[in-house]
Design a protein around this motif. Structure first.
Motif, PDB file in Angstrom:
ATOM      1  N   VAL A 240       0.849  -1.185   0.000  1.00  0.00           N
ATOM      2  CA  VAL A 240       0.000   0.000   0.000  1.00  0.00           C
ATOM      3  C   VAL A 240       0.885   1.236   0.000  1.00  0.00           C
ATOM      4  CG1 VAL A 240      -1.736   1.294   1.283  1.00  0.00           C
ATOM      5  CG2 VAL A 240      -1.799  -1.206   1.269  1.00  0.00           C
ATOM      6  N   GLY A 241       0.551   2.201  -0.857  1.00  0.00           N
ATOM      7  CA  GLY A 241       1.331   3.430  -0.865  1.00  0.00           C
ATOM      8  C   GLY A 241       0.947   4.302  -2.029  1.00  0.00           C
ATOM      9  N   SER A 242       1.733   5.354  -2.229  1.00  0.00           N
ATOM     10  CA  SER A 242       1.424   6.265  -3.333  1.00  0.00           C
ATOM     11  C   SER A 242       1.506   5.524  -4.660  1.00  0.00           C
ATOM     12  CB  SER A 242       2.399   7.447  -3.324  1.00  0.00           C
ATOM     13  OG  SER A 242       3.723   6.959  -3.334  1.00  0.00           O
ATOM     14  N   GLU A 243       2.341   4.499  -4.666  1.00  0.00           N
ATOM     15  CA  GLU A 243       2.511   3.690  -5.877  1.00  0.00           C
ATOM     16  C   GLU A 243       2.073   2.261  -5.562  1.00  0.00           C
ATOM     17  OE1 GLU A 243       2.954   4.412  -9.467  1.00  0.00           O
ATOM     18  OE2 GLU A 243       3.983   5.896  -8.225  1.00  0.00           O
ATOM     19  N   PRO A 244       0.816   1.912  -5.839  1.00  0.00           N
ATOM     20  CA  PRO A 244       0.388   0.548  -5.514  1.00  0.00           C
ATOM     21  C   PRO A 244       1.166  -0.463  -6.355  1.00  0.00           C
ATOM     22  CG  PRO A 244      -1.474   1.942  -6.189  1.00  0.00           C
ATOM     23  CD  PRO A 244      -0.227   2.678  -6.525  1.00  0.00           C
ATOM     24  N   ILE A 245       1.630  -1.533  -5.734  1.00  0.00           N
ATOM     25  CA  ILE A 245       2.388  -2.519  -6.505  1.00  0.00           C
ATOM     26  C   ILE A 245       1.723  -3.883  -6.390  1.00  0.00           C
ATOM     27  CG2 ILE A 245       4.633  -1.393  -6.480  1.00  0.00           C
ATOM     28  CD1 ILE A 245       5.342  -2.923  -4.005  1.00  0.00           C
ATOM     29  N   SER A 246       1.912  -4.689  -7.398  1.00  0.00           N
ATOM     30  CA  SER A 246       1.278  -6.012  -7.386  1.00  0.00           C
ATOM     31  C   SER A 246       1.997  -6.901  -6.375  1.00  0.00           C
ATOM     32  CB  SER A 246       1.334  -6.629  -8.782  1.00  0.00           C
ATOM     33  OG  SER A 246       2.182  -7.765  -8.797  1.00  0.00           O
TER      34      SER A 246
ATOM     35  N   ALA B  35      -1.198   3.573  10.147  1.00  0.00           N
ATOM     36  CA  ALA B  35      -1.213   5.019   9.957  1.00  0.00           C
ATOM     37  C   ALA B  35      -0.175   5.420   8.911  1.00  0.00           C
ATOM     38  CB  ALA B  35      -0.932   5.723  11.282  1.00  0.00           C
ATOM     39  N   ASP B  36       0.987   4.783   8.953  1.00  0.00           N
ATOM     40  CA  ASP B  36       2.048   5.117   8.005  1.00  0.00           C
ATOM     41  C   ASP B  36       1.641   4.735   6.577  1.00  0.00           C
ATOM     42  OD1 ASP B  36       4.686   6.108   7.484  1.00  0.00           O
ATOM     43  OD2 ASP B  36       5.279   4.032   7.084  1.00  0.00           O
ATOM     44  N   ALA B  37       0.986   3.575   6.446  1.00  0.00           N
ATOM     45  CA  ALA B  37       0.512   3.159   5.118  1.00  0.00           C
ATOM     46  C   ALA B  37      -0.495   4.168   4.584  1.00  0.00           C
ATOM     47  CB  ALA B  37      -0.104   1.764   5.201  1.00  0.00           C
ATOM     48  N   LEU B  38      -1.356   4.645   5.471  1.00  0.00           N
ATOM     49  CA  LEU B  38      -2.364   5.628   5.045  1.00  0.00           C
ATOM     50  C   LEU B  38      -1.718   6.938   4.621  1.00  0.00           C
ATOM     51  CD1 LEU B  38      -5.250   4.994   7.598  1.00  0.00           C
ATOM     52  CD2 LEU B  38      -5.129   4.357   5.189  1.00  0.00           C
ATOM     53  N   THR B  39      -0.658   7.354   5.338  1.00  0.00           N
ATOM     54  CA  THR B  39      -0.005   8.607   4.932  1.00  0.00           C
ATOM     55  C   THR B  39       0.625   8.447   3.548  1.00  0.00           C
ATOM     56  OG1 THR B  39       2.086   8.001   5.973  1.00  0.00           O
ATOM     57  CG2 THR B  39       0.571   9.326   7.289  1.00  0.00           C
TER      58      THR B  39
ATOM     59  N   GLY C 294       0.094   9.982  -2.110  1.00  0.00           N
ATOM     60  CA  GLY C 294      -0.111   9.677  -3.517  1.00  0.00           C
ATOM     61  C   GLY C 294      -1.223  10.527  -4.125  1.00  0.00           C
ATOM     62  N   TRP C 295      -2.304  10.705  -3.368  1.00  0.00           N
ATOM     63  CA  TRP C 295      -3.422  11.508  -3.866  1.00  0.00           C
ATOM     64  C   TRP C 295      -3.024  12.947  -4.083  1.00  0.00           C
ATOM     65  CZ3 TRP C 295      -7.218   9.720   0.494  1.00  0.00           C
ATOM     66  CH2 TRP C 295      -7.596   8.389   0.252  1.00  0.00           C
ATOM     67  N   THR C 296      -2.330  13.485  -3.084  1.00  0.00           N
ATOM     68  CA  THR C 296      -2.051  14.923  -3.130  1.00  0.00           C
ATOM     69  C   THR C 296      -0.863  15.232  -4.021  1.00  0.00           C
ATOM     70  OG1 THR C 296      -0.689  14.679  -1.174  1.00  0.00           O
ATOM     71  CG2 THR C 296      -2.968  15.366  -0.824  1.00  0.00           C
TER      72      THR C 296
ATOM     73  N   LEU D 120       3.005  13.007   3.947  1.00  0.00           N
ATOM     74  CA  LEU D 120       2.569  13.516   5.238  1.00  0.00           C
ATOM     75  C   LEU D 120       3.402  12.828   6.330  1.00  0.00           C
ATOM     76  CD1 LEU D 120       0.164  15.380   5.917  1.00  0.00           C
ATOM     77  CD2 LEU D 120      -1.145  13.317   6.403  1.00  0.00           C
ATOM     78  N   PRO D 121       3.979  13.581   7.272  1.00  0.00           N
ATOM     79  CA  PRO D 121       4.717  12.910   8.356  1.00  0.00           C
ATOM     80  C   PRO D 121       3.735  12.133   9.233  1.00  0.00           C
ATOM     81  CG  PRO D 121       5.148  15.274   8.308  1.00  0.00           C
ATOM     82  CD  PRO D 121       4.000  15.030   7.405  1.00  0.00           C
ATOM     83  N   VAL D 122       4.097  10.899   9.547  1.00  0.00           N
ATOM     84  CA  VAL D 122       3.144  10.028  10.228  1.00  0.00           C
ATOM     85  C   VAL D 122       2.842  10.522  11.649  1.00  0.00           C
ATOM     86  CG1 VAL D 122       4.790   8.369  11.187  1.00  0.00           C
ATOM     87  CG2 VAL D 122       2.503   7.617  10.581  1.00  0.00           C
ATOM     88  N   GLY D 123       3.816  11.236  12.256  1.00  0.00           N
ATOM     89  CA  GLY D 123       3.591  11.738  13.610  1.00  0.00           C
ATOM     90  C   GLY D 123       2.426  12.718  13.670  1.00  0.00           C
ATOM     91  N   VAL D 124       2.338  13.561  12.643  1.00  0.00           N
ATOM     92  CA  VAL D 124       1.227  14.512  12.577  1.00  0.00           C
ATOM     93  C   VAL D 124      -0.075  13.757  12.368  1.00  0.00           C
ATOM     94  CG1 VAL D 124       0.217  16.359  11.203  1.00  0.00           C
ATOM     95  CG2 VAL D 124       2.650  16.380  11.719  1.00  0.00           C
ATOM     96  N   PHE D 125      -0.002  12.753  11.508  1.00  0.00           N
ATOM     97  CA  PHE D 125      -1.186  11.969  11.207  1.00  0.00           C
ATOM     98  C   PHE D 125      -1.720  11.236  12.441  1.00  0.00           C
ATOM     99  CE2 PHE D 125      -3.320   8.167   9.602  1.00  0.00           C
ATOM    100  CZ  PHE D 125      -4.204   8.730   8.695  1.00  0.00           C
ATOM    101  N   THR D 126      -0.821  10.588  13.199  1.00  0.00           N
ATOM    102  CA  THR D 126      -1.291   9.848  14.383  1.00  0.00           C
ATOM    103  C   THR D 126      -1.950  10.785  15.389  1.00  0.00           C
ATOM    104  OG1 THR D 126       0.872  10.039  15.435  1.00  0.00           O
ATOM    105  CG2 THR D 126       0.418   7.987  14.270  1.00  0.00           C
ATOM    106  N   ALA D 127      -1.412  11.994  15.505  1.00  0.00           N
ATOM    107  CA  ALA D 127      -2.000  12.935  16.451  1.00  0.00           C
ATOM    108  C   ALA D 127      -3.370  13.394  15.939  1.00  0.00           C
ATOM    109  CB  ALA D 127      -1.083  14.124  16.667  1.00  0.00           C
ATOM    110  N   LEU D 128      -3.462  13.662  14.627  1.00  0.00           N
ATOM    111  CA  LEU D 128      -4.721  14.132  14.062  1.00  0.00           C
ATOM    112  C   LEU D 128      -5.809  13.063  14.165  1.00  0.00           C
ATOM    113  CD1 LEU D 128      -3.623  16.128  10.881  1.00  0.00           C
ATOM    114  CD2 LEU D 128      -4.610  17.002  12.996  1.00  0.00           C
TER     115      LEU D 128
END
Lengths: 333, 269
Positions: A24-30, A293-297, A302-304, A309-317
């Motif tokens: 999972v990531g900005s570049e999905p791979i098989s 959370a890191d996979a989601l960031t 990838g979308w943006t 996105l730094p994962v630390g900010v994401f976990t707090a949000l």
């Protein structure tokens, strides 16, 4: 038997996240293709992406898990449900060390494959805890209340020192500092992980061995002492283990927030308060959550199309509202 | 044998002496009430007897062995202590709380064996908390919680039970119930030393009373010997009336009413 189911669920959650996250990531791979290429040693783009993501996922599990275990231990040690691995100032002290390495050219070096940012962050975090320990120690025993207050004070002190450093730093370096401060798992390869086991393994083992003692300390020092716990020694060991684990993680990832607070609380709700199950459950929950959370960031990055996105900010949000929901729900009869 | 406190002296670091030249014995089968005003040193004496503090002078022995020389776990298997404030920062169940009393008997990983389970069952039966087994400690009434911690103290072993104002927050019914349980436990061959502010409860249930004043022994003996108006006035000041219990057999201590009608407070026994 509810507990057993919950524990099984937790293991399953962790397994799914760990197996799924690399793909999972900005570049999905098989899945099939990437694994085949990597095992065959073929340097295809998808194999390279996979090779980049794997250390990051291991780091996520270990960092999130260790912070969660440290958080659980600190909450009991300080007899404060809102304590986190950072309550005693480890994160800001670590940041001060990291910022020194980032802003003073003479302090920018690599020793034994470890960057001076990591080294100084760990050193300052260790200094912070040692100073606190010496302050809170009075004859026999540790004054946990004083420990807490002194920790909060040192947090402010380190925070002010950080602002001062920033004030005199050139804008180019400020960017690197901000990035460190947000906390992230974006390591380049396995080398950044190398120093972790030497500290995390003994620290976590120490805390797991203290599980029955932590149960006793939940009832207060007098009760624990009258049941044969060497309270003085136990508090020292718990402080040492939890601080060392936190400092090691912070030195490598920067301060990743909320995992250390949220995971133990959620684990207590799922599996009860006995530290024997709570500590491993916290590890699984904290580690799994951080990897997820890191996979989601990565996906959001990838979308943006922008910087990740730094994962630390994401976990707090994500973590803060989640925690509030838990808190509000628990007040219902 | 039993608890032997010998010429004990103690002061907290940087503080004035709390206990001075204090001697006290509590044998198995005895229920000794520890009385004394606030700050007279009751809690400190209990902490010393529990081995949580080390004496500055003198010694504390259990069955002839100094607590200083007794390994922690060995001490904990014999001596149970119930502090004034009891409770957990987490939501422990009643059964978990009692099980945790077994701590000094368990191995590194803290798992309960057959004998531990039996001791837990017995302790819960003895204090009548079996029906609360699955309940959350934080949601119990004050009386129930005290019984649960007494159960934990019994599960621990409790040849010597040290209790610090266990009935302070309880209503009259639960005070009486708790004290009767303590009396029974002493009757079964345990040594019980219980600090309390309630002179009447002490008079009704204790086999012996130890009156502490400013860190020294003010009086010791049977309730009738110790709870005398002159003695109590020395310790607690004026404003106390002591007389025969209306139901006989023991003594009653009451606050003197304010002299509003000029008739005063009546005669002391």
């Amino acid at each position: 038997m509810r507990r057993r189911w919950m524990l099984a669920l937790l293991v399953l959650f962790c397994a799914v996240v760990l197996v799924g996250a690399p793909f999972v990531g900005s570049e999905p791979i098989s899945v099939k293709g990437a694994v085949r290429d990597l095992l065959a040693g073929a340097a295809t783009p998808r194999a390279r992406i996979l090779a980049l993501r794997l250390p990051r996922i291991v780091l996520g599990l270990v960092a999130g898990g260790s912070l969660a275990v440290a958080g659980a231990a600190f909450q009991t040690l300080l007899r404060n449900a809102l304590a986190t691995p950072y309550t005693l100032g480890v994160s800001f002290a670590g940041a001060l060390g990291a910022f020194l390495a980032l802003s003073v050219p003479a302090l920018s070096f690599t020793a034994a494959g470890i960057s001076s940012v990591t080294l100084l962050a760990f050193l300052f975090a260790a200094l912070d805890v040692s100073a606190l320990y010496l302050m809170a120690r009075r004859g026999r025993g540790l004054r946990t209340n004083e420990l807490l207050l002194a920790g909060v004070t040192l947090n402010y002190f380190a925070g002010a020192a950080i602002l001062l450093l920033r004030f005199f730093s050139d804008p180019f370096r400020l960017r690197a500092m901000d990035h460190w401060m947000m906390g992230g798992l974006a390591v380049a390869g396995w080398s950044a992980l190398v120093p972790l086991p030497a500290i995390l393994l003994p620290a976590l083992a120490l805390l797991f061995l203290q599980a029955p003692t932590l149960d006793q300390l939940s009832f207060g020092e007098e009760m624990a002492g009258s049941r044969g716990v060497d309270v003085d020694l136990a508090q020292k060991l718990i402080l040492l283990g939890a601080s060392a684990a936190t400092a090691a993680v912070v030195a490598v990832t920067g301060p990743i927030g909320f995992v250390g607070l949220l995971a133990p609380h959620a684990a207590r709700r799922m599996l009860g308060v006995a530290h024997r199950t709570l500590l491993p459950a916290s590890f699984l929950l904290g580690g799994g959550f951080l990897v997820l959370a890191d996979a989601l960031t990565r996906v959001i990055g990838g979308w943006t199309q922008g910087a990740e996105l730094p994962v630390g900010v994401f976990t707090a949000l994500v973590g803060a509202p989640l925690f509030l929901i838990l808190l509000l729900r628990s007040r219902r009869p | 044998m039993g608890l032997n406190v010998h010429e004990l002296g103690f002061a907290y670091p940087t503080g004035p002496p709390v206990l001075k030249d204090l001697s006290l014995e509590v044998d198995r089968g005895e229920f000794v009430a520890l009385l004394g005003p606030n700050g007279s040193g009751k809690s400190t004496l209990l902490r010393l007897a529990a081995g949580l503090l080390r004496p500055r002078q003198g010694r504390v022995e259990w069955d002839g062995i100094s607590l200083d020389r007794m390994p922690r776990l060995q001490r904990a298997r014999r001596i149970s202590f119930l502090p004034q404030q009891v409770g957990s920062i987490y939501e422990h169940s009643v059964r978990e709380t009692v099980e945790l009393g077994r701590h000094p008997h368990l191995g590194v990983f803290g798992s309960l064996g057959e004998e531990d389970r039996r001791a837990v069952e017995e302790a819960m039966r003895r204090t009548e908390v079996e029906d609360l087994s699955g309940r959350n400690l934080g949601r119990l009434s004050g009386g129930e919680r005290r019984r649960v911690f007494l159960a934990a103290a019994l599960a621990q072993g409790g040849e010597l039970l040290l209790l610090d104002e266990p009935t302070a927050a309880l209503d009259l019914h639960h005070q009486v119930q708790f004290m009767s349980t303590l009396r029974e436990l002493a009757g079964e061959g345990r040594a019980v030393l219980c600090a309390t502010h309630d002179l009447n409860l002490a008079a009704a249930f204790a086999s012996r009373i130890f009156l502490l004043h400013a860190g020294r022994r003010a009086a010791e003996g049977s309730p009738a010997d110790v709870l005398r108006a002159d003695r109590l006035r020395e310790v607690y000041g004026e404003g106390i009336w002591v007389g025969p219990h209306p139901m006989g057999g023991t003594i009653a201590v009451l606050p003197r009413p304010l002299p509003t009608d000029g008739s005063g407070g009546g005669e002391d026994a």
